[in-house]
Design an enzyme around this catalytic site. Structure first.
Site, PDB file in Angstrom:
ATOM      1  N   ARG A 163     -24.721 -45.537  20.303  1.00 39.98           N
ATOM      2  CA  ARG A 163     -25.936 -45.255  21.217  1.00 39.98           C
ATOM      3  C   ARG A 163     -25.877 -46.099  22.412  1.00 39.98           C
ATOM      4  O   ARG A 163     -26.385 -45.879  23.462  1.00 39.98           O
ATOM      5  CB  ARG A 163     -27.299 -45.713  20.535  1.00 39.98           C
ATOM      6  CG  ARG A 163     -28.397 -45.461  21.426  1.00 39.98           C
ATOM      7  CD  ARG A 163     -29.027 -44.184  21.894  1.00 39.98           C
ATOM      8  NE  ARG A 163     -29.296 -43.372  20.866  1.00 39.98           N
ATOM      9  CZ  ARG A 163     -29.816 -42.231  20.924  1.00 39.98           C
ATOM     10  NH1 ARG A 163     -30.122 -41.701  22.301  1.00 39.98           N
ATOM     11  NH2 ARG A 163     -30.016 -41.195  20.077  1.00 39.98           N
ATOM     12  N   GLY A 397     -30.349 -48.903  13.455  1.00 33.42           N
ATOM     13  CA  GLY A 397     -30.785 -47.647  12.652  1.00 33.42           C
ATOM     14  C   GLY A 397     -30.249 -46.399  13.251  1.00 33.42           C
ATOM     15  O   GLY A 397     -29.569 -46.143  13.969  1.00 33.42           O
ATOM     16  N   ARG A 399     -31.120 -44.049  15.508  1.00 34.84           N
ATOM     17  CA  ARG A 399     -31.405 -43.776  16.863  1.00 34.84           C
ATOM     18  C   ARG A 399     -29.755 -44.622  17.403  1.00 34.84           C
ATOM     19  O   ARG A 399     -29.128 -43.984  18.155  1.00 34.84           O
ATOM     20  CB  ARG A 399     -32.449 -44.008  17.573  1.00 34.84           C
ATOM     21  CG  ARG A 399     -32.291 -43.791  19.111  1.00 34.84           C
ATOM     22  CD  ARG A 399     -33.668 -44.027  19.810  1.00 34.84           C
ATOM     23  NE  ARG A 399     -33.530 -43.317  21.431  1.00 34.84           N
ATOM     24  CZ  ARG A 399     -33.005 -44.063  22.243  1.00 34.84           C
ATOM     25  NH1 ARG A 399     -32.065 -45.006  22.279  1.00 34.84           N
ATOM     26  NH2 ARG A 399     -32.946 -43.245  23.453  1.00 34.84           N
ATOM     27  N   CYS A 400     -29.619 -45.731  16.874  1.00 29.43           N
ATOM     28  CA  CYS A 400     -28.674 -46.638  17.518  1.00 29.43           C
ATOM     29  C   CYS A 400     -27.032 -46.011  16.893  1.00 29.43           C
ATOM     30  O   CYS A 400     -26.280 -46.317  17.834  1.00 29.43           O
ATOM     31  CB  CYS A 400     -28.587 -48.006  16.799  1.00 29.43           C
ATOM     32  SG  CYS A 400     -30.222 -48.792  17.080  1.00 29.43           S
ATOM     33  N   MET A 401     -27.150 -45.398  15.825  1.00 35.90           N
ATOM     34  CA  MET A 401     -26.046 -44.775  15.647  1.00 35.90           C
ATOM     35  C   MET A 401     -25.425 -43.390  16.085  1.00 35.90           C
ATOM     36  O   MET A 401     -24.691 -42.817  15.428  1.00 35.90           O
ATOM     37  CB  MET A 401     -25.925 -44.844  13.975  1.00 35.90           C
ATOM     38  CG  MET A 401     -26.093 -46.052  13.013  1.00 35.90           C
ATOM     39  SD  MET A 401     -25.768 -45.938  11.294  1.00 35.90           S
ATOM     40  CE  MET A 401     -27.137 -45.023  10.841  1.00 35.90           C
TER      41      MET A 401
END
Ligand SMILES: NC(=O)NCCC[C@H](N)C(=O)O
Length: 410
Positions: A163, A397, A399-401
């Protein structure tokens, strides 16, 4: 007519069609306690289990009709041309901070001798231990004085947080200048992919920000709320000046966007990006970490005369500000951990407010955040629950991944 656009992200929640991931590699096994601070980890994940969890994440996405692309594959495909590959290796060496001509030469040979481009990319990501350069003898004073340091090139363990190094906004990208050296090195992969990969190179993709920009901006702070409104965090990682610069460039070239909401969040490790405390779930629903609600200030940036911008400080509460700009009657903020301070702090630390929407009202979440997950279900949100004991140790989490490349328009 066939849609030829390769990038299309005009919301956080439109049906996800194509996403970019990175399957954690051996870079995770090159983390040591002494390196954790500098490489932005708080613990060392168990790679085998982290990969199982990551595969489960990818399966949720592909079972739901999402095309899953991998950073490591795209990077390998982008360097088919021998001269591009050589330039890529040279830039990598420069940015890894390798000093001394002999050492640089040994690293170049090691990399160019990899049997396949995928192997080369994996090696770059994983880092290079001194023990892997058999002919390496410290000759400079700096090398001798640094003899206890195990790496010639550091690993890049944060790569599975795709992300952050770049963000798709509309049909363009912000190729980010990251706050830290370790994460800034990651943006080289995106540069080569967008400039050389056959899927992207001839598409004239607008660049809203570049890795050569001097202020910092990270993808976890960049949210596309809808086709007219962006939300960008002023945070531990993103400078206010980057937001002003990018807003001007976007207003100049993309008619669609009208407002950038700059969210000033506390400068704190646990809240490193806006998306660690706030994500969008549905047209009128968000997750939020209750601890930021008090200190949060929102500024609305819009087009001014000529190439200028107008900035207005919002004084209403967050739900009212969001309802006004998203043009919905009412916005629901679902609080991480519910009303309980302990559950909120624990689950936010494990990315309980970091959800990835794959369609309106449908999100991927970590299993470990059971208090928040229950609240989401009670609010009518459809959950896709993924295993989470190892991946969460990197402090990011779902979204970050993931970096969406294409979402259906709403
Ligand atoms: N968007 C995000 O919040 N990404 C998570 C990044 C975690 C990583 N260890 C970092 O500190 O940059």
């Amino acid at each position: 007519m066939e849609d030829k656009k390769v990038l299309n992200v005009y919301s956080e929640i439109g049906k996800l069609k194509t996403v970019l991931l990175h399957r954690p590699g051996k870079e995770i096994e090159n983390l040591t306690p002494d390196l954790m601070d500098r490489l932005l980890f708080d613990d060392i994940p168990y790679l085998e289990v982290a990969r199982q969890e990551h595969d489960a994440f990818a399966k949720i996405l592909s079972d739901n009709g999402v095309e899953v692309l991998y950073l490591e594959d795209l990077a390998a495909e982008a360097i088919e041309d021998a001269s591009v590959k050589e330039r890529f290796v040279e830039e990598y060496i420069k940015e890894a901070g390798i000093l001394g001509e002999k050492k640089k030469q040994l690293v170049k040979e090691l990399l160019l001798n990899c049997k396949t481009n995928r192997e080369l990319v994996d090696k770059m990501m994983e880092g290079i231990r001194k023990s892997e350069l058999p002919n390496y003898n410290a000759t400079s004073l700096a090398d001798m004085a640094d003899s206890g340091y195990p790496f010639v090139a550091d690993p890049m363990p944060n790569l599975y947080f795709t992300r952050d190094p770049f963000a798709t906004i509309g049909s363009g990208i912000s190729l980010n200048h990251m706050r830290t050296v370790t994460r800034n090195r990651e943006t080289l992969f995106a540069k080569y992919i967008f400039e050389n990969h056959p899927r992207f190179k001839d598409s004239n993709i607008p660049r809203w920000f570049d890795r050569d920009d001097t202020t910092s901006l990270e993808g976890g702070d960049e949210l596309v709320l809808n086709k007219e409104v962006l939300a960008i965090g002023i945070s531990e990682r993103t400078d206010a000046a980057s937001i002003e610069k990018m807003a001007k460039r976007i207003f100049d070239k993309d008619e669609s966007f009208k407002t950038v909401l700059a969210f000033h969040i506390p400068n704190k490790r646990a809240f490193m990006h806006l998306d660690t405390v706030f994500t969008m779930i549905d047209f009128d629903k968000f997750t939020i970490h209750p601890e930021i609600e008090g200190p949060l200030t929102v500024y609305a940036i819009s087009r001014g005369e000529g190439n200028s911008i107008k900035i207005q400080k919002e004084t209403q509460e967050l739900d009212k500000v969001l309802a006004k700009y998203l043009e919905v009657e009412k916005v629901t903020l679902i609080r991480c951990g519910g009303g309980d301070m302990i559950d909120a702090a624990r689950e936010q630390w494990n990315d309980g407010s970091n959800t990835l929407a794959i369609a309106p009202g449908e999100v991927v979440v970590y299993s470990r955040n059971h208090v928040t997950n229950k609240l989401l279900e009670e609010a009518g949100v459809k959950l896709h629950i993924m295993p989470s004991s190892e991946l969460s140790r990197g402090r990011g989490g779902p979204r970050c991944m993931s970096m969406p490349l294409y979402r259906e328009n709403l």
